[in-house]
Design a protein around this motif. Structure first.
Motif, PDB file in Angstrom:
ATOM      1  N   GLU A 158      -7.913  -0.694   7.840  1.00 12.92           N
ATOM      2  CA  GLU A 158      -8.506  -1.831   6.862  1.00 12.92           C
ATOM      3  C   GLU A 158      -9.261  -2.862   7.257  1.00 12.92           C
ATOM      4  OE1 GLU A 158      -3.909  -2.184   6.141  1.00 12.92           O
ATOM      5  OE2 GLU A 158      -4.198  -3.236   3.973  1.00 12.92           O
ATOM      6  N   CYS A 180      -6.800   4.636   8.606  1.00 11.19           N
ATOM      7  CA  CYS A 180      -6.678   3.948   6.960  1.00 11.19           C
ATOM      8  C   CYS A 180      -8.437   3.768   6.900  1.00 11.19           C
ATOM      9  CB  CYS A 180      -5.791   2.463   7.607  1.00 11.19           C
ATOM     10  SG  CYS A 180      -6.017   1.318   6.497  1.00 11.19           S
ATOM     11  N   ASP A 181      -8.831   3.946   5.532  1.00 11.48           N
ATOM     12  CA  ASP A 181     -10.224   4.256   5.307  1.00 11.48           C
ATOM     13  C   ASP A 181     -10.158   3.402   4.200  1.00 11.48           C
ATOM     14  OD1 ASP A 181      -9.004   6.404   5.208  1.00 11.48           O
ATOM     15  OD2 ASP A 181     -10.956   7.365   6.112  1.00 11.48           O
ATOM     16  N   CYS A 183      -2.619   3.750   9.139  1.00 15.77           N
ATOM     17  CA  CYS A 183      -2.108   4.627   8.200  1.00 15.77           C
ATOM     18  C   CYS A 183      -0.671   4.363   8.149  1.00 15.77           C
ATOM     19  CB  CYS A 183      -2.420   5.529   6.864  1.00 15.77           C
ATOM     20  SG  CYS A 183      -2.195   5.271   4.979  1.00 15.77           S
ATOM     21  N   GLY A 210      -1.228  -1.711   8.596  1.00 17.51           N
ATOM     22  CA  GLY A 210      -2.409  -0.932   8.264  1.00 17.51           C
ATOM     23  C   GLY A 210      -3.566  -1.178   9.211  1.00 17.51           C
ATOM     24  N   GLU A 225       2.086   2.563   7.171  1.00 14.78           N
ATOM     25  CA  GLU A 225       2.230   2.010   6.173  1.00 14.78           C
ATOM     26  C   GLU A 225       3.095   3.227   5.605  1.00 14.78           C
ATOM     27  OE1 GLU A 225       0.283  -0.604   3.104  1.00 14.78           O
ATOM     28  OE2 GLU A 225      -0.745  -1.893   5.482  1.00 14.78           O
ATOM     29  N   VAL A 226       2.227   4.457   5.083  1.00  5.71           N
ATOM     30  CA  VAL A 226       2.818   5.672   3.919  1.00  5.71           C
ATOM     31  C   VAL A 226       3.736   5.932   5.216  1.00  5.71           C
ATOM     32  CG1 VAL A 226       1.917   7.628   2.976  1.00  5.71           C
ATOM     33  CG2 VAL A 226       1.173   5.228   1.800  1.00  5.71           C
ATOM     34  N   PRO A 250      -7.418   6.021   0.024  1.00  6.59           N
ATOM     35  CA  PRO A 250      -6.646   7.398  -0.610  1.00  6.59           C
ATOM     36  C   PRO A 250      -5.682   6.689  -0.734  1.00  6.59           C
ATOM     37  CG  PRO A 250      -7.093   7.235   1.788  1.00  6.59           C
ATOM     38  CD  PRO A 250      -7.477   6.118   1.123  1.00  6.59           C
ATOM     39  N   CYS A 251      -5.476   5.268  -0.743  1.00  5.09           N
ATOM     40  CA  CYS A 251      -3.534   5.037  -1.075  1.00  5.09           C
ATOM     41  C   CYS A 251      -3.355   5.468  -1.883  1.00  5.09           C
ATOM     42  CB  CYS A 251      -3.835   3.684  -0.894  1.00  5.09           C
ATOM     43  SG  CYS A 251      -4.862   3.198   0.243  1.00  5.09           S
ATOM     44  N   ARG A 259      -2.161   9.426  -1.023  1.00  2.00           N
ATOM     45  CA  ARG A 259      -1.492   9.310  -0.114  1.00  2.00           C
ATOM     46  C   ARG A 259      -0.356   9.019   0.416  1.00  2.00           C
ATOM     47  NH1 ARG A 259      -4.387   7.321   4.967  1.00  2.00           N
ATOM     48  NH2 ARG A 259      -5.819   9.025   4.373  1.00  2.00           N
ATOM     49  N   GLY A 311       0.642  -1.712   0.004  1.00  2.00           N
ATOM     50  CA  GLY A 311       0.149   0.613   0.075  1.00  2.00           C
ATOM     51  C   GLY A 311       0.815   1.114   0.376  1.00  2.00           C
TER      52      GLY A 311
END
Ligand code: SF4
Length: 455
Positions: free
Chosen positions: A442, A382-383, A340, A335, A343-344, A392-393, A396, A289
């Protein structure tokens, strides 16, 4: 201690925890059936997916991954273009051939059960594999967890693959320990990491494998810049990277617009994450992601900074790997576990520290850049809409890449001294993530995922 190659793994999209992890677990289960001599008694296999996997596994292709894994495919080598036809063949026949050669009954719609309301005790991404005999009685059962970044552990939390880890000359588990090692040895973060990697394999092999990882990242940028159309999954998200690439190449702004570099960084990240969302080949960095941030910032380094070369690329990846290990050891890169930031946020922190290193930063400035990269991602939900790694990944990752470059520049303007240490921000990320409602981790049950109509 983990290796840089535990962090950067070549695999397929769209998710390291929901696609690559389940594929690895399924393959491991098939190999276990052969190893335990249970293959011949197996007439069918039931797979139950719990928690976040139950909620968003369909959108993330967990079912497809499990079919491929049971058939013995490896995420790094599976022919991604052949995947749809292979899944269709299994669905039509209601049969698949396990790794090892045994053909079994397997109708995916019945054999793979998404248990949305139940979780297994260790982690939100639990899986139970049960081999059944011709009479329907269990032959062998195993629980696995996909704990983020394609890592898979067993029911006891122990890693299920790999041999005993090599003893490292410079073991570290915290940012403070890493800085102490750098101070005591006079080595940079990337050299500490390289010396650790050399304990497990020859240096030439380390270098070759890191360049292979960079080549896979570069290829994902290139493919993402070439492919057009609508991403799979039903959300009808249009791929933007190819159009943006054409525009940037033709509009001739160049020197007239000093921010055009930002458009290119955005493009690199969008390209990788569109490729990921389409089920293409990407590198976990640290997850799928968030796979676009590190390649985008590394592309920025190679294209827009003076004297960039392969040596700098290796040092970039080694530093990014060292930072990711700190998060994996002390918090999470999942996530589903921490939102998030896992991850991000981690990708941004990795890329920020790595860029600071290759631009000549001291270890303290590297640590500072990595800290800034995470500090401004804390609390990020994380949605994903429809449980797809698209909105939004994808955008993002572009935001994370630009933020990483800014974090490195901020850190390089200072002398490395700062109020919040990297260790403190990692702890804060872990605690904040744990406090977050599961709606924002997630499960596609809150935030953007419920305020946007999926059509
Ligand atoms: S919102 Fe962030 S953590 Fe959640 S699936 Fe997308 S990239 Fe991963």
């Amino acid at each position: 201690m983990l290796s840089v190659f535990d962090i950067f793994k070549i695999g397929i999209g769209p998710s390291s925890s929901h696609t690559v992890g389940p594929m690895r677990a399924a393959r491991r289960f098939a190999e276990l059936l052969a190893g335990e001599g249970a293959m011949a008694r197996t007439a069918s296999v039931r797979v139950e997916l719990y928690g976040s996997l139950g909620h968003t596994g369909r959108g993330h292709g967990s079912d497809t991954a499990i079919i491929l894994g049971l058939e013995g495919e490896d995420p790094e080598t599976v022919d991604v273009d052949a995947v749809p036809a292979r899944v269709a063949a299994v669905t039509t026949a209601g049969r698949l051939t396990l790794a090892g050669g045994q053909a079994i009954d397997f109708l995916p719609a019945q054999a793979i059960v998404f248990r949305r309301r139940e979780t297994l005790p260790l982690h939100p991404n639990g899986m139970r594999f049960t081999a059944l005999g011709a009479d329907g009685a269990p032959v062998l059962e195993r629980v696995y967890y996909s704990v983020g970044g394609a890592f898979v552990v067993g029911a006891d939390g122990a890693a299920t693959d790999g041999g005993a880890p090599a003893a490292r000359p410079h073991p570290f588990a915290t940012g403070a320990q890493l800085l102490d090692i750098c101070a005591a040895t006079g080595l940079s973060v990337s050299t500490v990491m390289l010396e650790n990697e050399r304990a497990a394999r020859p240096e030439a092999e380390v270098r070759a494998q890191l360049l292979r990882i960079w080549a896979a990242m570069e290829a994902s940028v290139r493919r993402g810049c070439e492919r057009e159309g609508i991403l799979p999954g039903g959300l009808k998200v249009r791929r933007r990277a190819a159009g943006l690439h054409r525009k940037l190449r033709s509009d001739g702004r160049g020197a007239a617009d000093p921010l055009v570099i930002m458009d290119w960084v955005n493009l690199f990240a969008l390209a990788v994450n569109e490729e990921n969302a389409a089920g293409g080949r990407v590198v976990t960095a640290p997850t799928n992601g968030a796979a676009g941030v590190v390649p985008a910032v590394l592309s920025y380094y190679r294209r827009y900074t003076p004297n960039a070369d392969d040596e700098g690329t290796l040092r970039f990846l080694l530093t990014a790997g060292a930072i990711a290990i700190l998060y994996k050891e002390n918090a999470s890169i999942s996530g589903a576990e921490v939102g998030c930031p896992g991850e991000v946020g981690v990708a941004c922190s990795m890329a920020a520290g790595a860029l600071a290193e290759v631009l000549g930063g001291t270890p303290a400035q590297v640590e500072n850049a990595a800290e800034i990269g995470m500090e401004h991602n804390l609390g990020l939900t994380c949605d994903p809409i429809g449980g797809l790694v698209q909105v939004p990944c994808i955008e993002r990752n572009a935001m994370g890449a630009v933020k990483a470059i800014n974090a490195a520049r901020l850190a390089l303007q200072g002398d490395g001294s700062h109020k919040v240490s990297l260790d403190k921000v990692i702890k804060t990320m872990r605690d904040t993530g744990r406090d977050m409602s599961s709606k924002y981790k997630e499960t596609a049950r809150g935030g953007l995922a419920v305020n946007i109509i999926e059509c």
